[in-house]
Enzyme design. Sequence first.
Site, short mmCIF file in Angstrom:
data_model
loop_
_atom_site.label_atom_id
_atom_site.label_comp_id
_atom_site.label_asym_id
_atom_site.label_seq_id
_atom_site.Cartn_x
_atom_site.Cartn_y
_atom_site.Cartn_z
N CYS A 160 -9.11 -3.55 -10.93
CA CYS A 160 -8.49 -2.38 -10.32
C CYS A 160 -7.17 -2.73 -9.64
O CYS A 160 -6.59 -1.91 -8.94
CB CYS A 160 -9.44 -1.70 -9.34
SG CYS A 160 -9.95 -2.76 -8.00
N ASN A 207 -4.00 -7.31 -6.82
CA ASN A 207 -2.86 -7.20 -5.88
C ASN A 207 -3.05 -8.22 -4.77
O ASN A 207 -2.14 -8.96 -4.42
CB ASN A 207 -2.78 -5.80 -5.27
CG ASN A 207 -2.65 -4.72 -6.32
OD1 ASN A 207 -2.19 -4.99 -7.42
ND2 ASN A 207 -3.08 -3.52 -6.00
N HIS A 263 0.83 -1.21 0.00
CA HIS A 263 0.00 0.00 0.00
C HIS A 263 0.86 1.26 0.00
O HIS A 263 0.51 2.25 -0.63
CB HIS A 263 -0.98 -0.02 1.17
CG HIS A 263 -2.09 -1.01 0.96
ND1 HIS A 263 -2.20 -2.18 1.66
CD2 HIS A 263 -3.10 -1.01 0.06
CE1 HIS A 263 -3.24 -2.85 1.22
NE2 HIS A 263 -3.82 -2.16 0.25
C1 PEP Z 1 -6.10 -5.03 -4.93
O1 PEP Z 1 -5.92 -5.74 -3.94
O2 PEP Z 1 -5.81 -5.37 -6.10
C2 PEP Z 1 -6.67 -3.68 -4.77
C3 PEP Z 1 -6.97 -2.94 -5.81
O3 PEP Z 1 -6.83 -3.22 -3.48
P1 PEP Z 1 -5.60 -2.68 -2.60
O4 PEP Z 1 -4.40 -2.58 -3.48
O5 PEP Z 1 -6.02 -1.37 -2.03
O6 PEP Z 1 -5.49 -3.77 -1.56
MG MG Z 2 -6.91 -5.22 -2.07
#
Ligand code: PEP
Ligand code: MG
Length: 576
Positions: A491, A443, A170
């Site tokens: 995403c 992710n 993050h």
């Molecule tokens: C993910 O896990 O791909 C996501 C978009 O959420 P984050 O990166 O905030 O965990």
């Molecule tokens: Mg995530």
Amino acid sequence: MMARVMVAERRILRADREAELARLTTALQAADDQLQGVRNYLNGISTDGNALIETQRLMLRSPEIEGAARRMIADEALAAEWAVTRALDHIRATFAELPDPFFRARGADFEAVGERLVRVLLDLPEIRPGTGARRGAIAVCYELTPLDPYQLQRAGIVGIVSERGGKTSHAALVARDLGLPYVAGIKNLGVHVHPNVRLIVDGSRGEIVLDPDEEMVAGYRSRAASSQQRLLSLSSLRDLPAVTRDGARIQLAANVESVAGIVAARARGADAIGLMRTEFLYLDRTDLPSEEEQYTDALAALRAAEGIPVTFRTLDLGGDKLPASLRIATGSNPALGLRSIRFSLERPDVFRTQLRALYRAASHGSIRLMLPLVSGVTELERATAICDDVAGAVAHLRHKTQESAEAEVGPPVPLGVMIETPSAALTADHLAGRCAFLSLGTNDLIQYAFAADRGNDDVADLYQPMHPAVLRLIKMVVDAARAAAVPLSICGDMASDPMLTWLLIGLGLTELSMDPASIPVIKSIVRASRLADAEALAQEALSLQSEVAVRALVERSMTEHLSAETPIWRGDHSDG
Ligand code: PEP
Ligand code: MG
């Protein structure tokens, strides 16, 4: 943020113990002065920085730090910095054993204080937000929390390197959102990098160059300039749609953490905000944000979005995002513990407060809500019941108070599910039947599919978006969404990588939500491509056995079909 300093074992003459104790006393006072300076700085910009700093001041004078260090100097004739380091080792070991995760997490505060004291003793420059950093300097850290990039940027830092951490952590995503070049996972940084050494941080390639010569500096400057030039030329695409040469429209949305991120996304021509990470409002403070504050924040986001739809992800706290205002049990595997929707279900009071704010804001713009880390239908049903309940109560209240007399009462707010766990991917067909849309959070999905902590550089090599397992998981979710006629987006950070664009659209994704800075280059690729070629590539990739084979296929195929000017390599397009 921790900037672990390497301290050599050093003993003093027994006759010098009094002088060493006096040296410690002076250093304690200097460290305390520094903490008061930080408190004054935070007073202006943080809702409640005071409590944290006051706690650290008490820790500085605690028996665990001051008491233990004094004892070791007096009894064992250790040099002060070595005594403090030993005290810190002891504290680390003690805290690691504590059963209560809240108290275990306080060990990090002790470490921060101890590190500060050691830096004073070694005459190293202070690390702090604000005046401590030289404008234009690069921050060299041991480990970053998701909040640190904000503070470092405010302090005028222009690049970050850390010893620990992964590129989809993050903290790394926040740094990218802020346009701060960041390279994580450089071993033994503290040994090699010293204050005032010259350093190049190449965020796009994930490389650093220590003490570069003039020729190298010139080379990097010219590479940065041509990458700027390329970005500039791509800016002419801003108002053009992302349509392939054979007519397929791909939605390019943005992932953001703040209103500033939305402004950046608009400037780059985002079709939507595909992921608004709301939990950052909870992190830089010691109290909980009120409903009113979250409502105001959501309105500001909608204003900045200027009419494009915004998908607010509900709280994704826990794991590496631990606010000081909440006791979130981390367990021994925080990423596998009480995080995201699990925490929201555990604390419906916190969840409902956020939902009330978001449902109230919904009458002022085009909003979707999205639930993170859902593991299956039961969890989704529990969360949906709470969402429906809050939505009903807000509608009722609005009706009674005419709170938004000027706003239309629109259609219900679509509630979607992030596919971030293998269990969700495997049951995507069932989930799709019970929600308004799906979004692939790769992710986390990759982290959990490979059992490889995304914040741990020791296993960073296992983050392989081209691995057949990832392609199959995505394909499974695409098929489930199609069968249920439910919109699907992605995403995860995969969407920001130009080399993966063909695989993603070829697998059937029509909405890619990414880091705003990547939108221009991804658009240029979409516009230069034929969907039919991408589909053929994805089809063949699905039959391959390893990420190595998939990568070779992607490189061959994209280079063959795209013109030489179309950038497809990460290193050629990023702002970093
Ligand atoms: C993910 O896990 O791909 C996501 C978009 O959420 P984050 O990166 O905030 O965990
Ligand atoms: Mg995530």
